[in-house]
Design a protein around this motif. Structure first.
Motif, short mmCIF file in Angstrom:
data_model
loop_
_atom_site.label_atom_id
_atom_site.label_comp_id
_atom_site.label_asym_id
_atom_site.label_seq_id
_atom_site.Cartn_x
_atom_site.Cartn_y
_atom_site.Cartn_z
N GLU A 90 -12.61 -82.36 20.99
CA GLU A 90 -12.06 -81.82 21.81
C GLU A 90 -12.81 -80.34 21.74
N ASN A 91 -13.23 -79.64 20.46
CA ASN A 91 -14.06 -78.44 21.04
C ASN A 91 -16.15 -78.71 21.20
N GLN A 92 -16.57 -79.91 21.36
CA GLN A 92 -17.46 -80.59 21.00
C GLN A 92 -18.92 -78.99 22.22
N THR A 93 -18.03 -78.34 22.64
CA THR A 93 -18.95 -77.85 23.87
C THR A 93 -18.97 -76.51 23.49
N ALA A 94 -18.05 -76.16 22.44
CA ALA A 94 -17.66 -74.66 21.53
C ALA A 94 -18.99 -74.21 21.31
N PRO A 95 -19.09 -72.90 20.50
CA PRO A 95 -20.35 -72.73 19.25
C PRO A 95 -20.16 -73.37 17.72
N PRO A 96 -21.58 -73.53 17.45
CA PRO A 96 -20.67 -73.76 16.13
C PRO A 96 -20.16 -72.69 15.47
N ARG A 97 -20.33 -71.69 15.72
CA ARG A 97 -20.02 -70.05 14.99
C ARG A 97 -17.70 -70.93 14.78
N GLU A 98 -17.36 -71.09 16.49
CA GLU A 98 -15.85 -70.94 16.81
C GLU A 98 -15.44 -72.55 16.21
N ARG A 99 -16.29 -73.52 15.69
CA ARG A 99 -16.29 -74.87 15.55
C ARG A 99 -15.96 -75.24 13.91
N LEU A 100 -16.92 -74.19 13.32
CA LEU A 100 -16.83 -73.50 11.52
C LEU A 100 -15.65 -73.05 11.50
N LYS A 101 -15.79 -71.96 12.19
CA LYS A 101 -14.04 -70.96 11.51
C LYS A 101 -12.26 -72.51 11.84
N SER A 129 -15.25 -86.04 -5.07
CA SER A 129 -16.44 -85.69 -4.48
C SER A 129 -16.55 -86.62 -3.08
N HIS A 130 -15.98 -87.58 -3.12
CA HIS A 130 -15.66 -88.09 -1.80
C HIS A 130 -15.49 -87.69 -0.78
N PHE A 131 -14.85 -87.04 -0.66
CA PHE A 131 -13.92 -85.69 0.18
C PHE A 131 -14.53 -84.41 0.46
N LEU A 132 -15.16 -84.16 -0.45
CA LEU A 132 -15.30 -82.47 -0.80
C LEU A 132 -17.19 -82.87 -0.43
N PHE A 133 -17.16 -84.31 -0.76
CA PHE A 133 -18.71 -84.05 0.27
C PHE A 133 -18.60 -84.86 1.77
N SER A 134 -17.69 -85.19 1.73
CA SER A 134 -17.78 -85.56 3.69
C SER A 134 -17.68 -84.44 4.55
N LEU A 135 -16.49 -83.15 3.31
CA LEU A 135 -16.49 -81.84 4.62
C LEU A 135 -17.91 -81.28 4.47
N HIS A 136 -18.05 -81.15 3.61
CA HIS A 136 -19.46 -80.50 2.83
C HIS A 136 -20.67 -80.84 4.17
N GLU A 137 -21.06 -82.14 4.04
CA GLU A 137 -21.81 -82.63 5.58
C GLU A 137 -21.21 -82.37 6.79
N ILE A 138 -20.22 -82.10 6.63
CA ILE A 138 -19.62 -81.56 7.87
C ILE A 138 -20.05 -80.33 8.79
N ILE A 139 -20.14 -79.67 7.84
CA ILE A 139 -19.74 -77.89 7.46
C ILE A 139 -21.96 -77.59 7.22
N VAL A 140 -22.23 -78.16 6.90
CA VAL A 140 -23.65 -78.32 7.23
C VAL A 140 -24.20 -78.30 7.66
N GLN A 141 -23.86 -79.28 9.07
CA GLN A 141 -24.66 -80.08 10.29
C GLN A 141 -24.04 -78.42 11.24
N LEU A 142 -23.52 -78.36 10.73
CA LEU A 142 -22.40 -76.55 11.70
C LEU A 142 -23.52 -75.37 11.16
N PHE A 143 -23.57 -75.40 10.08
CA PHE A 143 -24.32 -73.61 9.43
C PHE A 143 -26.48 -74.43 10.16
#
Length: 198
Positions: A90-101, A129-143
């Motif tokens: 729903e927010n794919q066009t929002a700036p990465p900072r906003e999506r990360l928040k 680890s699976h849960f945290l690793f997946s969340l980690h990957e998403i946040i790394v992409q946004l950074f």
């Protein structure tokens, strides 16, 4: 999302009837004891006694209390990742900072609802680890999306590791209970510290 399918699944097998009954007894006993005494004050042996099964039976299913905590919240974790997936679409066009928040806000809301069980999951080395690793990957992409060529910035993976350390249950509870930050002000401080507005 693959993470939704992978959390706590049995790999293509139907659970034996006695194993299913033991699992239900363990889950019921753990839920009761955790509600009465708090996750950190309940041992695996107490859960086995309450469930009226042997400790060995419990350990065959769960290596440690973290695994048990993960099993208790796996459905909620799956819902969290569904919410994250919907939010990102729903927010794919929002700036990465906003999506990360937004993602951190969803995670913090989840943490507020499941604080004790999530703290129990975090105690295990690999349980979440699976849960945290997946969340980690998403946040790394946004950074990575926020990086600019001319700026010297810390390694993105390191930065997200440090963010995760700040978001751990013990850190969050300390900031809330000792420092007096509300969930909203904690989120604002996290944003200002890890990805401030330019």
């Amino acid at each position: 999302m693959d993470i939704v399918k992978s959390i706590g699944e049995t790999k293509g097998r139907t659970e034996r009837r006695d194993a299913a009954e033991n699992r239900k007894r363990i889950i019921d006993a753990a839920t009761k004891l955790f509600e009465q005494h708090g996750v950190e004050h309940v041992s695996i042996n107490q859960i086995a006694m309450e469930a009226q099964i042997g400790s060995a039976t419990l350990y065959r299913r769960y290596k440690n209390k973290s695994d048990l905590c993960l099993d208790l919240i796996k459905d909620k974790i799956a819902l969290l990742f569904e919410d994250i997936e919907v939010y990102l679409k729903e927010n794919q066009t929002a700036p990465p900072r906003e999506r990360l928040k937004g993602i951190i806000s969803l995670f913090m809301s989840f943490r507020d609802k499941k604080l004790q069980l999530l703290a129990g999951v975090e105690e295990g080395a690999l349980a979440g680890s699976h849960f945290l690793f997946s969340l980690h990957e998403i946040i790394v992409q946004l950074f990575d999306e926020m990086k600019t060529e001319e700026q010297t910035q810390p390694n993105t993976v390191f930065k997200v590791d440090m963010l995760f350390a700040a978001l751990r249950s013990d850190s969050y509870v300390f900031q809330r209970d000792v420092r007096g930050y509300s969930s909203e002000s904690f989120l604002e401080q996290i944003c200002l510290t890890f990805f401030p507005e330019k």
